[in-house]
Motif scaffolding. Structure first.
Motif, short mmCIF file in Angstrom:
data_model
loop_
_atom_site.label_atom_id
_atom_site.label_comp_id
_atom_site.label_asym_id
_atom_site.label_seq_id
_atom_site.Cartn_x
_atom_site.Cartn_y
_atom_site.Cartn_z
N ASN A 28 -13.05 -10.59 5.58
CA ASN A 28 -13.19 -9.20 6.03
C ASN A 28 -11.83 -8.59 6.33
OD1 ASN A 28 -15.96 -9.03 5.71
ND2 ASN A 28 -16.38 -9.69 7.80
N GLU A 29 -10.90 -9.40 6.80
CA GLU A 29 -9.55 -8.90 7.06
C GLU A 29 -8.88 -8.55 5.74
OE1 GLU A 29 -7.14 -7.32 9.49
OE2 GLU A 29 -8.93 -8.24 10.30
N GLU A 30 -9.11 -9.37 4.73
CA GLU A 30 -8.57 -9.10 3.38
C GLU A 30 -9.17 -7.81 2.82
OE1 GLU A 30 -6.07 -10.88 1.75
OE2 GLU A 30 -5.92 -11.74 3.76
N LEU A 31 -10.47 -7.63 3.02
CA LEU A 31 -11.16 -6.43 2.54
C LEU A 31 -10.63 -5.19 3.27
CD1 LEU A 31 -13.32 -5.24 0.70
CD2 LEU A 31 -15.04 -5.88 2.40
N LYS A 32 -10.39 -5.33 4.56
CA LYS A 32 -9.83 -4.21 5.33
C LYS A 32 -8.45 -3.85 4.80
CE LYS A 32 -8.49 -2.86 10.01
NZ LYS A 32 -8.34 -3.30 11.40
N LYS A 33 -7.63 -4.84 4.49
CA LYS A 33 -6.30 -4.58 3.93
C LYS A 33 -6.41 -3.87 2.59
CE LYS A 33 -3.87 -8.42 6.10
NZ LYS A 33 -3.26 -9.74 5.89
N GLU A 34 -7.41 -4.23 1.82
CA GLU A 34 -7.64 -3.59 0.52
C GLU A 34 -7.98 -2.11 0.70
OE1 GLU A 34 -10.51 -4.65 -3.15
OE2 GLU A 34 -10.08 -6.33 -1.81
N VAL A 35 -8.86 -1.82 1.66
CA VAL A 35 -9.26 -0.44 1.96
C VAL A 35 -8.05 0.37 2.41
CG1 VAL A 35 -10.64 1.00 3.53
CG2 VAL A 35 -11.68 -1.04 2.49
N ILE A 36 -7.28 -0.18 3.33
CA ILE A 36 -6.09 0.51 3.82
C ILE A 36 -5.07 0.69 2.69
CG2 ILE A 36 -4.15 0.37 5.45
CD1 ILE A 36 -6.91 0.95 6.76
N GLY A 37 -4.97 -0.29 1.81
CA GLY A 37 -4.05 -0.20 0.68
C GLY A 37 -4.39 0.95 -0.26
N ILE A 38 -5.69 1.18 -0.47
CA ILE A 38 -6.13 2.29 -1.32
C ILE A 38 -5.73 3.61 -0.67
CG2 ILE A 38 -8.16 3.46 -2.29
CD1 ILE A 38 -9.46 0.59 -2.42
N HIS A 39 -5.91 3.69 0.62
CA HIS A 39 -5.49 4.87 1.39
C HIS A 39 -3.98 5.07 1.28
CE1 HIS A 39 -3.48 6.09 5.15
NE2 HIS A 39 -4.33 7.10 5.14
N ASP A 40 -3.24 3.99 1.52
CA ASP A 40 -1.78 4.06 1.53
C ASP A 40 -1.20 4.47 0.18
OD1 ASP A 40 -1.92 3.31 4.16
OD2 ASP A 40 -1.19 1.26 3.84
N GLU A 41 -1.92 4.18 -0.89
CA GLU A 41 -1.44 4.52 -2.23
C GLU A 41 -1.32 6.02 -2.43
OE1 GLU A 41 -3.18 4.23 -6.74
OE2 GLU A 41 -3.70 2.62 -5.35
N VAL A 42 -2.27 6.79 -1.88
CA VAL A 42 -2.25 8.24 -2.11
C VAL A 42 -1.81 9.07 -0.91
CG1 VAL A 42 -3.87 8.30 -4.04
CG2 VAL A 42 -4.74 8.43 -1.70
N MET A 43 -1.69 8.47 0.23
CA MET A 43 -1.28 9.23 1.41
C MET A 43 0.06 9.95 1.19
SD MET A 43 -2.44 10.16 4.25
CE MET A 43 -1.82 11.05 5.65
N PRO A 44 1.02 9.33 0.51
CA PRO A 44 2.29 10.04 0.27
C PRO A 44 2.14 11.27 -0.63
CG PRO A 44 2.58 7.67 -0.03
CD PRO A 44 1.11 7.92 0.11
N LEU A 45 1.01 11.42 -1.30
CA LEU A 45 0.81 12.56 -2.19
C LEU A 45 0.23 13.79 -1.48
CD1 LEU A 45 -0.77 10.66 -5.24
CD2 LEU A 45 1.63 11.28 -4.87
N MET A 46 -0.02 13.67 -0.20
CA MET A 46 -0.66 14.76 0.53
C MET A 46 0.22 16.02 0.53
SD MET A 46 -3.54 13.51 1.22
CE MET A 46 -4.25 14.60 2.42
N GLY A 47 1.52 15.85 0.69
CA GLY A 47 2.43 17.00 0.65
C GLY A 47 2.43 17.65 -0.73
N ASN A 48 2.30 16.83 -1.75
CA ASN A 48 2.23 17.32 -3.12
C ASN A 48 1.01 18.22 -3.32
OD1 ASN A 48 2.93 17.59 -5.81
ND2 ASN A 48 2.40 15.51 -6.39
#
Length: 142
Positions: A28-48
């Motif tokens: 479950n910790e690995e799955l949580k990291k995966e979920v957060i990783g998906i978020h982290d991938e596009v979070m820098p694009l918010m300003g764009n």
């Protein structure tokens, strides 16, 4: 001989039981990291997203000032600005409802929750990337 056979069986069973665990990591910790990783991938694009929305609206305003405005294109650009806004908001809606504290939940409940969250954040991820691609293409068209 019997004692050593019993010891071998005990060691074999222990390896079988404990060897199946993914090197001590909580799935479950690995799955949580995966979920957060998906978020982290596009979070820098918010300003764009916000920058593209501004450019799309500026283009729409510019077209409306032309002698013979292309109202169809203007309307498409204004709809696109709304989609850029929706993609932006989608991220924050997801972030507000995501909980990282699983106190009182069973391991199975946590897994189901995280799988559901993974689907939701994947949609947010795709929405952001697709909307950015559409906006970039729309701004290239003259």
């Amino acid at each position: 001989m019997c004692k050593s056979l019993g010891f071998i069986i005990l060691v074999s069973l222990s390896l079988l039981v404990f060897g199946c665990k993914s090197d001590g990591k909580n799935p479950n910790e690995e799955l949580k990291k995966e979920v957060i990783g998906i978020h982290d991938e596009v979070m820098p694009l918010m300003g764009n997203l916000k920058s593209l929305k501004t450019k799309v609206l500026e283009k729409s305003a510019s077209l409306s000032k032309e002698e013979s405005p292309n109202y169809d294109r203007i309307q498409k650009l204004e709809l696109l600005a709304g989609e850029l806004d929706s993609a932006f908001e989608g991220m924050f809606v997801w972030m507000r409802q995501f909980k990282s504290d699983f106190e009182g939940m069973s391991s199975d409940e946590v897994k189901m929750y995280l799988l559901d969250q993974k689907l939701k954040v994947e949609k947010v991820n795709v929405d952001i990337k697709e909307t950015i691609a559409i906006a970039n293409e729309a701004l290239k068209v003259e």
